[in-house]
Design a protein around this motif. Sequence first.
Motif, short mmCIF file in Angstrom:
data_model
loop_
_atom_site.label_atom_id
_atom_site.label_comp_id
_atom_site.label_asym_id
_atom_site.label_seq_id
_atom_site.Cartn_x
_atom_site.Cartn_y
_atom_site.Cartn_z
N GLU A 46 0.85 -1.19 0.00
CA GLU A 46 0.00 0.00 0.00
C GLU A 46 0.89 1.25 0.00
OE1 GLU A 46 -3.25 -0.11 -0.15
OE2 GLU A 46 -3.66 -2.22 0.30
N LYS A 47 0.76 2.07 -1.03
CA LYS A 47 1.57 3.28 -1.15
C LYS A 47 0.94 4.43 -0.36
CE LYS A 47 4.37 1.33 -4.14
NZ LYS A 47 5.76 0.99 -3.79
N SER A 48 1.76 5.38 0.03
CA SER A 48 1.30 6.55 0.77
C SER A 48 1.82 7.80 0.09
CB SER A 48 1.81 6.48 2.22
OG SER A 48 1.61 7.70 2.89
N LYS A 49 0.95 8.81 -0.02
CA LYS A 49 1.40 10.08 -0.60
C LYS A 49 2.29 10.83 0.38
CE LYS A 49 -2.67 12.76 0.87
NZ LYS A 49 -3.84 13.55 0.43
N ILE A 50 2.15 10.52 1.66
CA ILE A 50 3.00 11.11 2.70
C ILE A 50 4.17 10.15 2.95
CG2 ILE A 50 3.08 11.96 5.09
CD1 ILE A 50 0.00 12.18 4.95
N PRO A 51 5.40 10.63 2.94
CA PRO A 51 6.53 9.73 3.16
C PRO A 51 6.47 9.07 4.54
CG PRO A 51 7.25 12.03 3.22
CD PRO A 51 5.84 12.03 2.72
N ILE A 52 6.82 7.78 4.57
CA ILE A 52 6.77 7.00 5.81
C ILE A 52 8.18 6.62 6.23
CG2 ILE A 52 6.00 4.84 6.87
CD1 ILE A 52 3.59 4.91 4.99
N VAL A 53 8.46 6.86 7.51
CA VAL A 53 9.72 6.44 8.11
C VAL A 53 9.41 5.34 9.12
CG1 VAL A 53 11.73 7.14 9.48
CG2 VAL A 53 10.70 8.76 7.86
N VAL A 54 9.92 4.15 8.88
CA VAL A 54 9.71 3.04 9.80
C VAL A 54 10.85 2.98 10.80
CG1 VAL A 54 9.55 0.54 10.03
CG2 VAL A 54 8.42 1.67 8.13
N VAL A 55 10.51 2.96 12.09
CA VAL A 55 11.49 2.77 13.16
C VAL A 55 11.18 1.43 13.80
CG1 VAL A 55 12.52 3.70 15.25
CG2 VAL A 55 11.58 5.26 13.54
N GLY A 56 11.98 0.42 13.47
CA GLY A 56 11.68 -0.93 13.93
C GLY A 56 12.91 -1.63 14.46
N ASN A 57 12.80 -2.96 14.57
CA ASN A 57 13.94 -3.75 15.00
C ASN A 57 13.84 -5.14 14.38
OD1 ASN A 57 11.94 -4.98 16.62
ND2 ASN A 57 12.44 -3.66 18.34
N ILE A 58 14.92 -5.90 14.47
CA ILE A 58 14.91 -7.26 13.94
C ILE A 58 14.97 -8.28 15.06
CG2 ILE A 58 15.94 -6.52 11.76
CD1 ILE A 58 18.52 -7.96 12.69
N THR A 59 14.85 -7.81 16.31
CA THR A 59 14.87 -8.71 17.46
C THR A 59 13.62 -8.50 18.31
OG1 THR A 59 16.12 -7.11 18.77
CG2 THR A 59 17.38 -8.78 17.60
N ALA A 60 13.25 -9.53 19.06
CA ALA A 60 12.17 -9.41 20.04
C ALA A 60 12.74 -8.82 21.33
CB ALA A 60 11.56 -10.78 20.31
N GLY A 61 11.87 -8.27 22.13
CA GLY A 61 12.32 -7.68 23.40
C GLY A 61 12.64 -6.22 23.24
N GLY A 62 12.86 -5.56 24.37
CA GLY A 62 13.03 -4.11 24.37
C GLY A 62 14.38 -3.66 23.84
N THR A 63 14.37 -2.78 22.84
CA THR A 63 15.60 -2.17 22.34
C THR A 63 15.64 -0.67 22.64
OG1 THR A 63 14.60 -1.78 20.15
CG2 THR A 63 15.83 -3.85 20.45
N GLY A 64 14.61 -0.15 23.35
CA GLY A 64 14.56 1.28 23.63
C GLY A 64 14.08 2.09 22.45
N LYS A 65 13.21 1.48 21.65
CA LYS A 65 12.76 2.09 20.40
C LYS A 65 11.83 3.29 20.62
CE LYS A 65 10.17 -0.71 18.28
NZ LYS A 65 8.93 -0.11 18.88
N THR A 66 10.91 3.21 21.58
CA THR A 66 9.91 4.27 21.74
C THR A 66 10.52 5.63 22.08
OG1 THR A 66 8.21 2.65 22.34
CG2 THR A 66 7.80 4.94 22.93
N PRO A 67 11.49 5.73 23.02
CA PRO A 67 12.13 7.04 23.25
C PRO A 67 12.79 7.60 22.00
CG PRO A 67 12.64 5.55 25.04
CD PRO A 67 11.98 4.71 23.99
N ILE A 68 13.32 6.72 21.15
CA ILE A 68 13.94 7.16 19.90
C ILE A 68 12.88 7.71 18.95
CG2 ILE A 68 15.09 6.29 17.81
CD1 ILE A 68 16.83 4.58 19.71
N VAL A 69 11.73 7.02 18.87
CA VAL A 69 10.62 7.53 18.05
C VAL A 69 10.22 8.92 18.53
CG1 VAL A 69 8.17 7.22 17.51
CG2 VAL A 69 9.73 5.28 17.36
#
Length: 322
Positions: A46-69
């Motif tokens: 599904e394409k978006s007219k608004i650019p999308i930046v994905v902030v994810g990970n390739i491991t399970a468990g907490g990597t501290g992603k939400t404060p970075i978002v």
Amino acid sequence: MLGNLSFINHSKFGISNFFLLPLSLVFFIVSRIHFGLYKLSILKVEKSKIPIVVVGNITAGGTGKTPIVISIVNYLESRNKKVGVVSRGYGGNYSQEVLEVVSSSNPNECGDEPLLIKKQTQAVVAISKKRARAVEFLNQQHQLDVIISDDGLQHYSMGRKIEIVVIDGNSRLGNGLFLPSGPLRDSKNRLNSVDFIINNGSSLEGEVSSQLESKSFINLITGEKKDLNFFRRRKCYSVAGIGKPEKFFSVLRSFEIEVIAKPFPDHYQYKEEDLSFDKEYPILMTSKDCVKCSQFASDQMWYLDVTAKIESDFYHQLELKL
């Protein structure tokens, strides 16, 4: 469900991991087929007219992603960008196809992380079990400059312009095996195709360094702020319902706090009786936990206010790619 097996020790390879290897092989095969079907355009993106930046990970468990978002959103907003955020709203019990999160939303409905992002930024936050539907909602209902997806690296039905992977700088990829015998949700080779790798807590050549910086303790009822040595040499209950609660307890101990550790499962939905502790001691918690306690908060409760300090050149490079 395999993605939720964060209780398994993935840092070492033990006998339990050995028996889980067949399941890990199945997980690997399914993930590769899933990725390939989108790569070959057999399944629709599904394409978006608004650019999308994905902030994810390739491991399970907490990597501290939400404060970075949150830090990325706040930076973009400081540059006069109108920002939207999409999330699955993990842990929320909402029934709508798409739910827009507001500051007064019930965390039991929308999940803790979307509500925390909403409270700490000016972003429009939408959640859906299918992130592409949340993106569609933002495209139709709001005039935005950029959309940040909190997690969603493996949700290939959602188009994206930029991919950011967050890695725990200490545990990194654990034993290097796929779930459930290891922490991997995606192949290590996936790191070669993303735009940025943010190393949370350490530094490595070719990766963007980020550190969580503790700022102050904030009272849940009064909003009063106290500096980081306020609870020094005091006994305190320490509550953490995050992927790696021991990280939070270690931070508190670094402030010479006598920690009475009270770990809870990640995304745990607190009830008042869960925190009915001895009134003599303060209760210290993470910002992610505190948003779920507002209905029964007391002046005994404090949260540690933190921010992700990402090396400054990252933002410049991000803007260039946008």
